[in-house]
Design a protein around this motif. Structure first.
Motif, short mmCIF file in Angstrom:
data_model
loop_
_atom_site.label_atom_id
_atom_site.label_comp_id
_atom_site.label_asym_id
_atom_site.label_seq_id
_atom_site.Cartn_x
_atom_site.Cartn_y
_atom_site.Cartn_z
N UNK A 196 -10.40 13.56 -12.23
CA UNK A 196 -10.21 12.69 -11.07
C UNK A 196 -9.41 11.43 -11.43
N UNK A 197 -9.39 11.07 -12.72
CA UNK A 197 -8.60 9.91 -13.14
C UNK A 197 -7.36 10.30 -13.94
N UNK A 198 -7.08 11.60 -14.03
CA UNK A 198 -5.87 12.06 -14.69
C UNK A 198 -5.81 11.77 -16.18
N UNK A 199 -6.94 11.93 -16.86
CA UNK A 199 -7.01 11.64 -18.28
C UNK A 199 -6.77 12.89 -19.11
N UNK A 200 -6.15 12.71 -20.26
CA UNK A 200 -5.95 13.82 -21.20
C UNK A 200 -7.22 13.93 -22.04
N UNK A 201 -8.26 14.47 -21.44
CA UNK A 201 -9.58 14.50 -22.06
C UNK A 201 -10.42 15.55 -21.34
N UNK A 202 -11.61 15.78 -21.88
CA UNK A 202 -12.60 16.60 -21.17
C UNK A 202 -12.37 18.09 -21.21
N UNK A 203 -11.59 18.57 -22.18
CA UNK A 203 -11.33 20.00 -22.21
C UNK A 203 -11.28 20.53 -23.63
N UNK B 250 -24.31 23.87 -29.78
CA UNK B 250 -23.30 23.83 -28.72
C UNK B 250 -22.12 22.93 -29.07
N UNK B 251 -20.92 23.46 -28.96
CA UNK B 251 -19.68 22.68 -29.09
C UNK B 251 -19.12 22.47 -27.69
N UNK B 252 -18.85 21.21 -27.34
CA UNK B 252 -18.31 20.91 -26.01
C UNK B 252 -17.10 19.99 -26.16
N UNK B 253 -16.31 19.86 -25.09
CA UNK B 253 -15.35 18.76 -25.09
C UNK B 253 -16.11 17.44 -25.18
N UNK B 254 -15.51 16.44 -25.80
CA UNK B 254 -16.14 15.13 -25.81
C UNK B 254 -16.40 14.66 -24.40
N UNK C 71 -26.97 24.15 -14.20
CA UNK C 71 -26.52 24.96 -15.33
C UNK C 71 -25.86 24.06 -16.36
N UNK C 72 -25.80 24.53 -17.58
CA UNK C 72 -25.14 23.78 -18.63
C UNK C 72 -23.66 23.59 -18.30
N UNK C 73 -23.05 24.61 -17.73
CA UNK C 73 -21.64 24.51 -17.36
C UNK C 73 -21.43 23.41 -16.33
N UNK C 74 -22.33 23.28 -15.36
CA UNK C 74 -22.21 22.22 -14.36
C UNK C 74 -22.29 20.85 -15.02
N UNK C 75 -23.22 20.69 -15.94
CA UNK C 75 -23.39 19.38 -16.58
C UNK C 75 -22.15 18.99 -17.38
N UNK C 76 -21.58 19.92 -18.13
CA UNK C 76 -20.35 19.62 -18.87
C UNK C 76 -19.22 19.31 -17.90
N UNK C 77 -19.20 20.00 -16.78
CA UNK C 77 -18.19 19.74 -15.76
C UNK C 77 -18.32 18.30 -15.25
N UNK C 78 -19.53 17.88 -14.93
CA UNK C 78 -19.76 16.55 -14.36
C UNK C 78 -19.62 15.43 -15.39
N UNK C 79 -19.82 15.74 -16.67
CA UNK C 79 -19.81 14.68 -17.68
C UNK C 79 -18.56 14.69 -18.57
N UNK C 80 -17.70 15.68 -18.41
CA UNK C 80 -16.48 15.73 -19.23
C UNK C 80 -15.27 16.12 -18.39
N UNK C 81 -15.34 17.30 -17.76
CA UNK C 81 -14.17 17.85 -17.07
C UNK C 81 -13.78 17.01 -15.85
N UNK C 82 -14.74 16.80 -14.94
CA UNK C 82 -14.42 16.14 -13.67
C UNK C 82 -14.00 14.68 -13.83
N UNK C 83 -14.71 13.87 -14.62
CA UNK C 83 -14.24 12.49 -14.75
C UNK C 83 -12.82 12.39 -15.29
N UNK C 84 -12.46 13.30 -16.21
CA UNK C 84 -11.09 13.32 -16.71
C UNK C 84 -10.12 13.75 -15.61
#
Length: 427
Positions: free
Chosen positions: A361-368, A51-55, A346-359
């Protein structure tokens, strides 16, 4: 520099894993496809069908430097994050000296620039020395790079102080991040108040110690318009208060830690400091409420609260050991194994909670994983099972009760701006 990550898989909608290769150029993601001509690249890394994910993005870690380098350093803590698949971490300010002036904050960033292998964003404190009622100069701290403001480790005890801090943070467009703990309700507690505390003869920590301060703060956030973020939510009452605040349109976000999703106080087998954390492991109803809160969006993201300590100080009774558990190197693996493998998430939910969402909610150029985004990438092995081994930790600390647990989802490679910062083969 052109880099290729080949033979991987990425998540598409509906939780499908599809073959993928990622073209990285000048630190950015240039293209995502199924395969590319390898002769075009300076370096090629083989994801081996995994699996390749966003950091991953962790908005709550303790790196302990300066002041407590026997516990952790920025170098070892950032390597620990990289081994866990995290490429951006946000470090708490309970340091010595506390980075409560621009000069002190800049000194921490100087160490980060020199020693960190992942992107480290440093919090600044809400008040001077964390414990006073004197507000820091938020504007000046923002100008030298403060990520957000928090007194993590202790709650802000005075409502007036929190109100003024939120008002200033709102005017600056900055987040106010809270460890919620009303010290007048602590009564010397060291673990969750319940049958296990009674059995071990230890003073308990009330539900209301946390939830009552969240209730106070969401009212203040509504009045000031501040972005209020709640650290490591642990009780069902806290989830209820946050849910109600969101329904009322208050700008509140929240995180939960892996240990609170997986463990409860009934799992504590003995009076040993490895099980002591703040907030404490709660009851089964609390854990269920946390899971429900994640699922319905009340809780926005998962954060580790990686809190390293020396082995000797943690190998004591609850009454003497400091609070804290390490988590950077085990978070994704534990969540994947405990929840995705069992069909709860789901795996998608976990990546969302650990990469996408934290970026987000704090406006970071990350998680994608998108074209043009920074090439901050992790590769995880979803097939091979291995026991958590503290001898393999990059962290200086080993204070976790999860050692020996068998997990899948271990990290194979981590890239920051397209550069490999951790690989399993080189570990």
């Amino acid at each position: 520099m052109k880099t290729l990550i080949k033979n991987g898989k990425i998540i598409k909608k509906a939780n499908q894993l599809i073959p993928a290769a990622v073209w990285i150029e000048d630190g950015k993601i240039k293209a995502i496809g199924t395969s590319f001509d390898e002769s075009l690249f300076d370096k090629v890394f083989d994801a081996k069908g995994q699996l390749i994910t966003p950091g991953l993005v962790d908005v709550h870690v303790h790196l302990r430097e300066p002041g407590f380098t026997y516990k952790e350093t920025i170098e070892t803590g950032s390597k620990s994050a990289a081994r866990g698949g995290f490429t951006t971490v946000c470090a708490m300010p309970n340091l010595n000296p506390v980075p409560d002036t621009p000069e002190k904050l800049k000194a921490v960033y100087d160490i980060i620039e020199k020693d960190a292998v992942v992107k480290v964003l440093q919090y600044a404190p809400i008040t001077e020395e964390l414990r006073s009622e004197t507000l820091t100069d938020q504007k000046a701290l923002k100008e030298v790079g403060a990520f957000a403001f928090t007194n993590d480790g202790v709650g802000v005890q005075t409502a007036g102080t929190m109100y003024l801090a939120m008002k200033e943070a709102a005017s600056l467009g900055m987040a106010l991040v809270a460890h919620t703990e009303d010290e007048s309700l602590l009564f010397g507690g060291v673990m969750h108040q319940g049958a296990v505390a009674e059995k071990l003869g230890l003073p308990g920590i009330l539900y209301s110690t946390e939830a009552s301060q969240i209730a106070r703060d969401v009212v203040l956030a509504g009045e000031t318009g501040a972005h209020y973020h709640v650290c490591h939510v642990s009780t069902k009452e806290s989830v209820r208060v946050i849910r109600d605040a969101k329904k009322a349109g208050i700008h509140v976000t929240a995180e939960v830690s892996p240990h609170h999703l997986i463990l409860v106080d009934e799992d504590i087998p003995e009076d040993h400091g490895f099980w002591k954390m703040n907030p404490p492991l709660r009851g089964t109803e609390d854990r269920a409420a946390l899971i429900e809160g994640l699922m319905d969006g009340t809780i926005d993201c998962i954060a580790t609260d990686h809190a390293p300590h020396g082995l000797e100080e943690k190998s004591q009774s609850f009454l003497k050991a400091p609070f804290g558990i390490v988590g950077s190197e085990t978070a994704f693996q534990l969540i994947y194994t405990h929840f995705v493998e069992t069909g709860k998430f789901t795996l998608e939910q976990v990546i969302d909670w650990m990469a996408v969402k934290p970026a987000e909610i704090f406006g970071l150029d990350a998680g994608t994983l998108t074209i043009g985004a920074p090439a901050d990438i992790a590769v995880f092995d979803l097939e091979e099972e291995a026991a958590i081994d503290d001898q393999e930790f990059e962290s200086q600390a080993v204070n976790t009760p999860f050692v020996g647990w068998k997990v899948k989802g271990n990290t194979l490679m981590t890239f920051v701006d397209g550069k490999p910062v951790w690989t399993k083969e080189e570990a």
